[in-house]
Design a protein around this motif. Structure first.
Motif, PDB file in Angstrom:
ATOM      1  N   ALA B  38      44.770 -44.329   9.778  1.00 35.46           N
ATOM      2  CA  ALA B  38      45.368 -43.605   8.653  1.00 35.46           C
ATOM      3  C   ALA B  38      45.955 -44.590   7.650  1.00 35.46           C
ATOM      4  O   ALA B  38      45.806 -44.414   6.435  1.00 35.46           O
ATOM      5  CB  ALA B  38      46.447 -42.654   9.150  1.00 35.46           C
ATOM      6  N   ALA B  39      46.617 -45.642   8.174  1.00 40.67           N
ATOM      7  CA  ALA B  39      47.209 -46.648   7.283  1.00 40.67           C
ATOM      8  C   ALA B  39      46.123 -47.289   6.440  1.00 40.67           C
ATOM      9  O   ALA B  39      46.288 -47.498   5.233  1.00 40.67           O
ATOM     10  CB  ALA B  39      47.952 -47.696   8.097  1.00 40.67           C
ATOM     11  N   GLN B  40      44.992 -47.590   7.090  1.00 43.12           N
ATOM     12  CA  GLN B  40      43.891 -48.223   6.351  1.00 43.12           C
ATOM     13  C   GLN B  40      43.384 -47.304   5.247  1.00 43.12           C
ATOM     14  O   GLN B  40      43.178 -47.726   4.108  1.00 43.12           O
ATOM     15  CB  GLN B  40      42.744 -48.539   7.307  1.00 43.12           C
ATOM     16  N   ILE B  41      43.197 -46.024   5.617  1.00 40.98           N
ATOM     17  CA  ILE B  41      42.653 -45.079   4.640  1.00 40.98           C
ATOM     18  C   ILE B  41      43.629 -44.887   3.485  1.00 40.98           C
ATOM     19  O   ILE B  41      43.240 -44.915   2.314  1.00 40.98           O
ATOM     20  CB  ILE B  41      42.339 -43.726   5.310  1.00 40.98           C
ATOM     21  N   ALA B  42      44.925 -44.729   3.830  1.00 39.50           N
ATOM     22  CA  ALA B  42      45.923 -44.522   2.789  1.00 39.50           C
ATOM     23  C   ALA B  42      45.983 -45.731   1.869  1.00 39.50           C
ATOM     24  O   ALA B  42      46.045 -45.606   0.639  1.00 39.50           O
ATOM     25  CB  ALA B  42      47.283 -44.250   3.414  1.00 39.50           C
ATOM     26  N   GLN B  43      45.949 -46.934   2.459  1.00 33.86           N
ATOM     27  CA  GLN B  43      45.989 -48.152   1.656  1.00 33.86           C
ATOM     28  C   GLN B  43      44.756 -48.232   0.768  1.00 33.86           C
ATOM     29  O   GLN B  43      44.839 -48.622  -0.393  1.00 33.86           O
ATOM     30  CB  GLN B  43      46.074 -49.373   2.577  1.00 33.86           C
ATOM     31  N   GLN B  44      43.634 -47.811   1.343  1.00 34.58           N
ATOM     32  CA  GLN B  44      42.384 -47.803   0.582  1.00 34.58           C
ATOM     33  C   GLN B  44      42.531 -46.910  -0.649  1.00 34.58           C
ATOM     34  O   GLN B  44      42.126 -47.284  -1.748  1.00 34.58           O
ATOM     35  CB  GLN B  44      41.250 -47.277   1.486  1.00 34.58           C
ATOM     36  N   GLY B  45      43.173 -45.752  -0.438  1.00 33.68           N
ATOM     37  CA  GLY B  45      43.379 -44.814  -1.547  1.00 33.68           C
ATOM     38  C   GLY B  45      44.216 -45.446  -2.642  1.00 33.68           C
ATOM     39  O   GLY B  45      43.854 -45.387  -3.831  1.00 33.68           O
ATOM     40  N   GLN B  46      45.326 -46.079  -2.249  1.00 37.82           N
ATOM     41  CA  GLN B  46      46.182 -46.711  -3.255  1.00 37.82           C
ATOM     42  C   GLN B  46      45.427 -47.837  -3.966  1.00 37.82           C
ATOM     43  O   GLN B  46      45.504 -47.970  -5.188  1.00 37.82           O
ATOM     44  CB  GLN B  46      47.456 -47.246  -2.602  1.00 37.82           C
ATOM     45  N   ASP B  47      44.685 -48.619  -3.177  1.00 38.23           N
ATOM     46  CA  ASP B  47      43.927 -49.728  -3.765  1.00 38.23           C
ATOM     47  C   ASP B  47      42.931 -49.231  -4.795  1.00 38.23           C
ATOM     48  O   ASP B  47      42.762 -49.836  -5.858  1.00 38.23           O
ATOM     49  CB  ASP B  47      43.200 -50.503  -2.662  1.00 38.23           C
ATOM     50  N   ASN B  48      42.264 -48.098  -4.469  1.00 35.74           N
ATOM     51  CA  ASN B  48      41.270 -47.567  -5.405  1.00 35.74           C
ATOM     52  C   ASN B  48      41.912 -47.239  -6.744  1.00 35.74           C
ATOM     53  O   ASN B  48      41.378 -47.588  -7.800  1.00 35.74           O
ATOM     54  CB  ASN B  48      40.623 -46.307  -4.833  1.00 35.74           C
TER      55      ASN B  48
END
Lengths: 338, 454
Positions: B38-48
């Motif tokens: 989840a942390a990876q996905i959430a971080q991915q979202g912010q990064d995008n």
């Protein structure tokens, strides 16, 4: 060495104290050993005094020093001395938001306020005020009043000789609120630029503040003032006969006056009390008459679509490059004289 | 008395502990994996979003009159609005000169055409930073524009906290379910073992038949060895019973011969002391013969008790028949046999065994009754079918009452009376085989009273 440091400090203190306030007044209930609270504001005392008086009536142990300056210098003064003020009130949402974004505002987790009207639990909106045209009633007697920017352009073009030198607007270089209104207008429609061009051709006069513009319109020195705070005009009941306030119906640019408690305040208790008091008085359902400032609209329900959103995007036009570009464009439109 | 069994833990607890422990490990693992993911996905979202913001600013950069202008769109920052109102910071550099934005934002190197992400801090607030750069080429100008946009991670950590809480709840639920399942699985696994234990414990003392109920394959070795152990035990018991029966039979036959010789000789001998000796001899032979007979009976009862042949019969009838058969013997001692009680007592039992038991009881009564007396036999139907045999003899010695029904036990007042000590044992075995019991007692007016209830 120590002498020089003290000297510098003394000189600095004098300069700081000698800031050029538009208005400065200490409000106290006369209680002994009152806690001093410094409120830095862009709102005229005339409009804010009822709020201050009701605050003092409830919290007699506080002595409020109310300092008024323009929105732009308010930002400058506060950034120069963030320790020196406890509460900051301004109508320039963008400058306020940038102050909060830069960490100058105290986060108040337990203040309950609609999400749309607060940012980061640190910057709280307490009024909803629209930018309006203010017209000289006599000059427009018998005419149909313009209700849109397009209409205003037509009126100005129809009689350039009548309006030459007698239209006024904010000098966006000097006024933070004027800059906010101008940038938001420009975002909303290209009509803003056409209007600016037309006003420039009529040798528009530039003002730092709404108050002077309103007085000049009333006195007939101006016939049209654009992007004036309707609330200020409406508050001048004495000028009601001379001026006509018109909310443009095409896109009424609406701002929210905001307040925050300085992060480095030494009196957080009274400062937070003050903020809560202002928010409570100005909430739409407070139902108390007699305060000059319009309440926060839609606090309980509907959001006004034209209200400038309290979001970090507000700092976009504060960017130096963008500001430089915008002001250059604006200058080339408004200043057409030699 | 069997030795106390050495206990080494419990299969149930061991199984339960293993299953629960496994479930706990899995739940924690699940939590960690889901959280990390989840942390990876959430971080991915912010990064995008940060990447898009940086790109939109960079795209707005133009060179005009040898000057770099970056008239970036409002959307570049409005896209960074989050529910938690995250703070944003940005910086626009031309080569190494800050054109605009925050000088507090750490400057990151960027490879052209690529958005790089980093984690840093701006005036104490942890931020995620996206950086990209672009080479601008104008007339007499060649310069690199680098744009960084940073955002605090309040919303992200809020999301993560929420996801973490949900995943933790999910993991706890999963764990509780696994605990319930492991208890269920344990009892389901231990169940057959307990059923086997119960069926072995509930067996009669004589029941040495193999376990016939189906058992799980893992228990087959245990049950087969148990069956084979019981088989061997049964075999050896049977052998010894057979041996006793055989021995009794083999002893009885020659004894009969010896007794008839002794009787004949007694007729011919006149000398009193010789007659006396011969009488003793005859009595000893009678005793041996009777003992052998009862041993045979006992062996037969032991065998039949395991395979009761229950038939509907009338206990009164059965007793009447026996009394009829024994009346001649009683008459010899001038004893009257009287039958009382209900007219008909129907019962389903093994007739041969019951006859044997009652005969032994009446035999005993006859032996211990003084001459010219009476033996009362009462047959009652309720509350349980009961046969009481009451004599007018000396009664049971109080001290011996408990041990009399054991094999070869005789009363202390039985000296001089022929007996093997097996009569009461046989009666008791029959009673137990029919699910009843044998109660010894004395009549307050004198005489013994034996009650066989079924």
């Amino acid at each position: 060495m120590r002498f020089i440091v003290s000297l510098i400090l003394a000189v600095w203190a004098v300069t700081a104290a000698a800031q050029d306030w538009e208005e400065r007044q200490v409000f106290a209930s006369g209680a002994a050993q009152a806690t001093p609270l410094r409120v830095l504001s862009s709102t005229d005392i005339a409009l804010f005094e009822p709020v201050l008086q009701s605050f003092l009536a409830r919290y007699p142990g506080v002595e409020v020093e109310y300092l008024v300056t323009s929105t732009a210098s308010l930002d400058t003064y506060f950034r120069a001395d963030p320790d020196g003020y406890d509460v900051v009130i301004s109508s320039a949402m963008d400058l306020q938001l940038k102050l909060a974004n830069d960490g100058f505002a105290l986060r108040l987790e337990d203040v309950s306020h609609p999400p749309r009207a607060q940012w980061r639990q640190s910057l709280f909106a307490f009024t909803t005020e629209a930018a309006a045209f203010v017209l000289n009633r006599a000059a427009f007697a018998g005419q149909e009043l313009p209700t849109t920017r397009q209409g205003l352009i037509r009126v100005l073009r129809a009689a350039p000789e009548t309006f030459r030198g007698r239209v006024g607007t904010y000098d966006i270089r000097a006024s933070g609120l004027g800059y906010l209104f101008a940038t938001q207008d420009a975002r909303a429609s290209e009509t803003f630029w056409r209007l600016t061009e037309v006003m420039g051709a009529l040798e528009a006069r530039l003002y730092c503040c709404s108050g002077e513009m309103i007085e000049d319109v009333a006195a007939g020195r101006l016939l049209v003032a654009y992007n004036v705070l309707g609330s200020y005009a409406a508050a001048r009941g004495d000028l009601g006969g001379q001026i006509e306030i018109i909310q443009p119906v095409d896109f009424p640019t609406t701002m929210m006056r905001t307040v925050f408690v300085a992060e480095r305040t030494k009196v957080p208790g009274p400062a937070v009390d003050f903020l809560r008091h202002v928010l409570a008085l100005q909430s739409a359902d407070a139902g108390e008459e007699g305060y000059a400032l319009p309440p926060l609209a839609g606090a309980t329900g509907e959001a006004l679509p034209s209200t400038i959103a309290l979001e970090p995007a507000l700092i976009t036009y504060l960017d130096q490059l963008k500001r430089k570009t915008f002001i250059r464009e604006w200058e080339s439109a408004i200043i057409q004289g030699p | 008395m069997a030795d106390a069994v050495q206990i080494s833990g419990s299969l149930r607890s061991r199984l339960t502990a293993t299953l629960i422990g496994g479930a706990a490990v899995l739940a924690v693992l699940l939590y960690l994996i889901a959280r990390t993911y989840a942390a990876q996905i959430a971080q991915q979202g912010q990064d995008n979003v940060l990447g898009a913001s940086v790109t939109s600013i960079l795209d707005a950069a133009v060179v005009r009159d040898g000057q770099v202008e970056v008239d970036f769109p409002y959307a570049a920052f409005s896209m960074l609005s989050t529910p938690a109102d995250d703070r944003i910071f940005y910086a626009i550099y031309q080569d190494d000169t800050l054109l605009s934005g925050y000088d507090t934002l750490p400057k990151a190197a960027a490879t052209p055409g690529d958005v790089s992400f980093d984690t840093g801090s701006v005036s104490g607030a942890p931020v995620r930073i996206a950086t990209a750069s672009r080479r601008m080429i104008g007339a007499e100008l060649r310069t690199d524009i680098t744009v960084s946009v940073a955002q605090t991670q309040d919303s992200l950590s809020g999301t993560l906290t929420e996801i973490g809480r949900n995943v933790a709840l999910f993991g706890a639920g999963f764990f509780l379910l696994a605990v319930a399942l492991s208890f269920w699985a344990t009892s389901a696994t231990i169940g057959p073992l307990q059923r086997l234990t119960r069926s072995v414990m509930q067996r009669g003392p004589q029941d040495l038949s193999p376990v016939s109920r189906p058992v799980p394959s893992e228990m087959v070795p245990l049950v087969s060895s148990l069956n084979s152990l019981m088989g061997r035990l049964d075999h050896s018991l049977r052998q010894s019973e057979d041996f006793i029966a055989e021995a009794a039979h083999r002893v009885r036959t020659p004894l009969t011969t010896v007794r008839s010789y002794a009787e004949t000789t007694l007729q011919r001998v006149d000398k009193e002391e010789n007659r006396q000796a011969l009488r003793s001899m005859v009595r000893a032979i009678d005793e041996s013969s009777r003992a052998a007979g009862q041993l045979l009976d006992h062996a037969m009862i032991t065998f039949r008790a395991d395979h009761l042949d229950r038939q509907p019969l009338d206990l009164v009838d059965l007793v009447q028949d026996l009394v009829q058969g024994l009346t001649p013997v009683a008459d010899m001692k001038d004893i009257t046999l009287r039958v009382h009680g209900d007219a008909v007592v129907p019962y389903a039992g093994d007739a041969i065994l019951l006859q044997n038991a009652v005969r032994n009881l009446i035999d005993n009564a006859l032996k211990y009754s003084p001459g010219d007396g009476a033996i009362d036999i009462t047959v009652k139907a309720g509350p349980t079918p009961t046969i009481d045999v009451r004599d007018e003899g000396p009664g049971f010695p109080q001290a011996d009452m408990a041990r009399l029904p054991t094999r070869f036990a005789r009363g202390s007042n039985a000296a001089g009376i022929i007996g093997s000590g097996l009569g009461l044992t046989i009666a008791q075995d029959v009673a137990v085989a029919h699910g009843g019991r044998l109660v010894l007692g004395n009549d307050p007016k004198g005489g013994a009273c034996v009650s066989l209830s079924l």
